[in-house]
Structures are given as C-alpha cells and as structure tokens.
Design a protein around this motif. Structure first.
Motif: not given
Length: 338
Positions: A7-8, A20, A23-24, A27, A51, A56, A59
């Motif tokens: 996981t992240i 976060s 995640s950024r 992406n 991923p 995703s 969201r």
C-alpha cells in the motif's frame, strides 16, 4: 504465509513522508519534487506496489480505462481495430481492457458486467453473432457511460456507430465477378440477425438484379463463415451437382475453405470458378492463387472509433450522442477472380 498487497502507507513509512505525498508523487503531481517522485517510484518497485484502479476511480470519478468487447481477438480485422483504438487511447494516457465474447450472448453480458464493475470510463463494442437482446447495452446507456459500437451494430441502440459500407463492398465484389464472366454466383453468408451479413447479402442480390441476373435461393448458403464452413458448403454444392462459376463469401476464411475443396476436386480457380472473399485477411495475399477480397479498413475503423469515443467522453452534452460514420470499402483484385 499471508499474501497482502503493498500500500501507499508502506511506501510513506519507508520514506518518512505522508501517504498523500506518495499518492501525489505516483500521480506525477507537479507540486511534488522530481527527487521525491524518484524515491517513491523506487520504493514502489521494490515492494511491488500495484495501484488500485477501482479505488482511484471512486476518488477521482475517472479510471482512465476503456473496455473493448470483440467477438474474438485472433482475427486480423478485430486485432487491427484494437490496434487503432489503443494507439489513440495510449496517446491520451488511457489504457484498454480487451474482452472477448466468442460470439456467445451470455459471455457478452458477463463482459459488460465485469467492465462496469471495473469502473471503466466507457465501452467500445462489436456484437457477437448470437446477440439479439440488447438489454446489457441499454444498461450501459442508462448509467450514462459512453458507448460506441463498431462493425457489428444495431440501430435500435441510440449510440454512435462506426461501420463499413458492407452493402457497397458486396455490390462491388459481385459486380466484379459478373464483369469477369460469372453468371451463377454462390453467396456464403451467416445468420441474418447481424447487420454486416444482411447488408452483404443485400449487396449481392442487388448487384445480380442490376445486371439482369435472377437471384437463385439455391445459390445462397449459410454457415458460420469459418474455414471448415467454407469446405463443407463447397463439398455440399459439388455433391448436389449445383452449377456455379463464382463464389462471393462474406468472410475470407470461408472462401479459403472453398479454394481448398475446389483444388482437391481438380476444379481450376479461376478458370472454372472465380472467388472473392471479404476482410482482406493477410493469408489472402499468400494463397495459390491469391484471393480477391474486400478490404475493411480496420485500422482506420479503430482510429475513428476511438476518436468518436473521446469526442463523446469529453462532450458537455447530457443526452447520448448518436452519429453514424460509414467507411468506404476497397476491392482488392487478385488472381482468384481474373
């Protein structure tokens, strides 16, 4: 041993940064430094992070996935259409999920359900031969998900279609046989619930009538348009003593089967019987004799289908966009009809 997905949060813990930020970085957010992006990608690769596209999509409202349903991917026509779709999709940072119905209605319904569950942003499809109920496609439309049909379509669905002018392709093929001296032309076709076969049969019949030749029902024969169907249908014609000097087949595979049987019976092609297929499969240019066929412009069809799809996806319209794009076929004249 417990099998858990990376996981992240694991990446964040290893790098002592927030989830976060991870995640950024994943992406490619411009607010994250290149150094941090590189570190995140390195750790992601080390722990085999994959991923979660569905999460995703939930969201962001977009999965950047397109579902593509074809009867079978191992035919040159469909694989070429897929290539045309994928080329444009990849350029726009979209990926495609390919599903095959194998011409089975139930399988096609299952494919639609699986793609909807995968939260695809839209669906591009060509019907299977056994599809005569379109409730599963109506479900896609009712959910407001873009749907574009190509090749095998149905006018009852208020969506965009990209098709070949099958009528014109058949008309030109039969007219060519007539000009080459044929008067008793057999037509290999399939069940008439699918638009491509009804249009090709209509083109065959109209070309005969336009040239003063009566349509003989005995010369219109039905099969699944595979190699073995072409062999079987030709054997049956010969066994019944049916007089014919040409064959126009709705598919190249069936006309290849016809060629094999005619040669095994010592019937000269094109001397005694001339042949024309439909599809421009690669093998048609390598047979002996090479096979005259109708090119379906498959890569162009894939490209235009994808362009139509993205036009709908990016449209501000609330109602479904319904337009029909018709491509012009090309008759490729080779030795089997000269």
């Amino acid at each position: 041993m417990k099998n858990t997905k990376a996981t992240i949060h694991e990446i964040a813990a290893k790098l002592n940064i927030t989830a976060s930020t991870v995640s950024r970085a994943l992406n490619n957010n411009p607010r994250i430094s290149e150094e941090t992006k590189k570190k995140v990608l390195k750790v992601a690769k080390q722990i085999n992070y994959q991923p979660n596209h569905i999460a995703s999509a939930l969201r962001s409202g977009k999965s950047r996935l397109i579902g593509v349903i074809v009867p079978t991917a191992n035919r040159n026509f469909f694989s070429s259409v897929i290539r045309g779709i994928e080329d444009l999709a990849n350029n726009l940072n979209y990926k495609i999920i390919i599903s095959q119905s194998y011409d089975e209605y139930d399988k096609e319904v299952q494919n639609i359900e699986a793609l909807l569950n995968a939260r695809v942003d839209g669906i591009i499809a060509s019907f299977g031969k056994m599809t005569d109920n379109f409730d599963h496609f109506l479900k896609v439309i009712e959910k407001g998900i873009p749907l574009v049909l190509f090749d095998r379509t149905a006018d009852v669905l208020n969506v965009s279609h990209v098709i070949l002018d099958d009528y014109l392709g058949a008309y030109q093929a039969v007219e060519h046989l007539i000009k080459s001296g044929c008067r008793r032309i057999v037509h290999f076709t399939n069940i008439q619930r699918i638009n491509i076969y009804t249009e090709r049969k209509r083109g065959y019949e109209d070309a005969l009538k336009a040239n003063g030749i009566e349509v003989d029902p005995e010369l219109i024969v039905y099969g699944s348009m595979q190699l073995e169907d072409g062999r079987r249908l030709t054997e049956e014609l010969i066994e019944k003593g049916v007089d014919f000097d040409g064959i126009f087949s709705s598919a190249d595979y069936a006309v290849m089967g016809a060629l094999q049987v005619l040669k095994s019976h010592g019937i000269d092609v094109p001397g005694k019987v001339k042949l024309v297929g439909f599809g421009n499969e690669p093998f048609t240019s390598f047979t002996d004799p090479t096979i005259t066929t109708v090119d379906q412009k498959s890569i162009a069809m894939g490209k235009i289908t994808a362009e139509t799809f993205f036009e709908i996806l990016n449209s501000k319209e609330t109602e479904p966009i319904s337009k029909k794009t018709i491509l012009k076929p090309e008759l490729i004249i080779r030795d089997s009809s000269k």
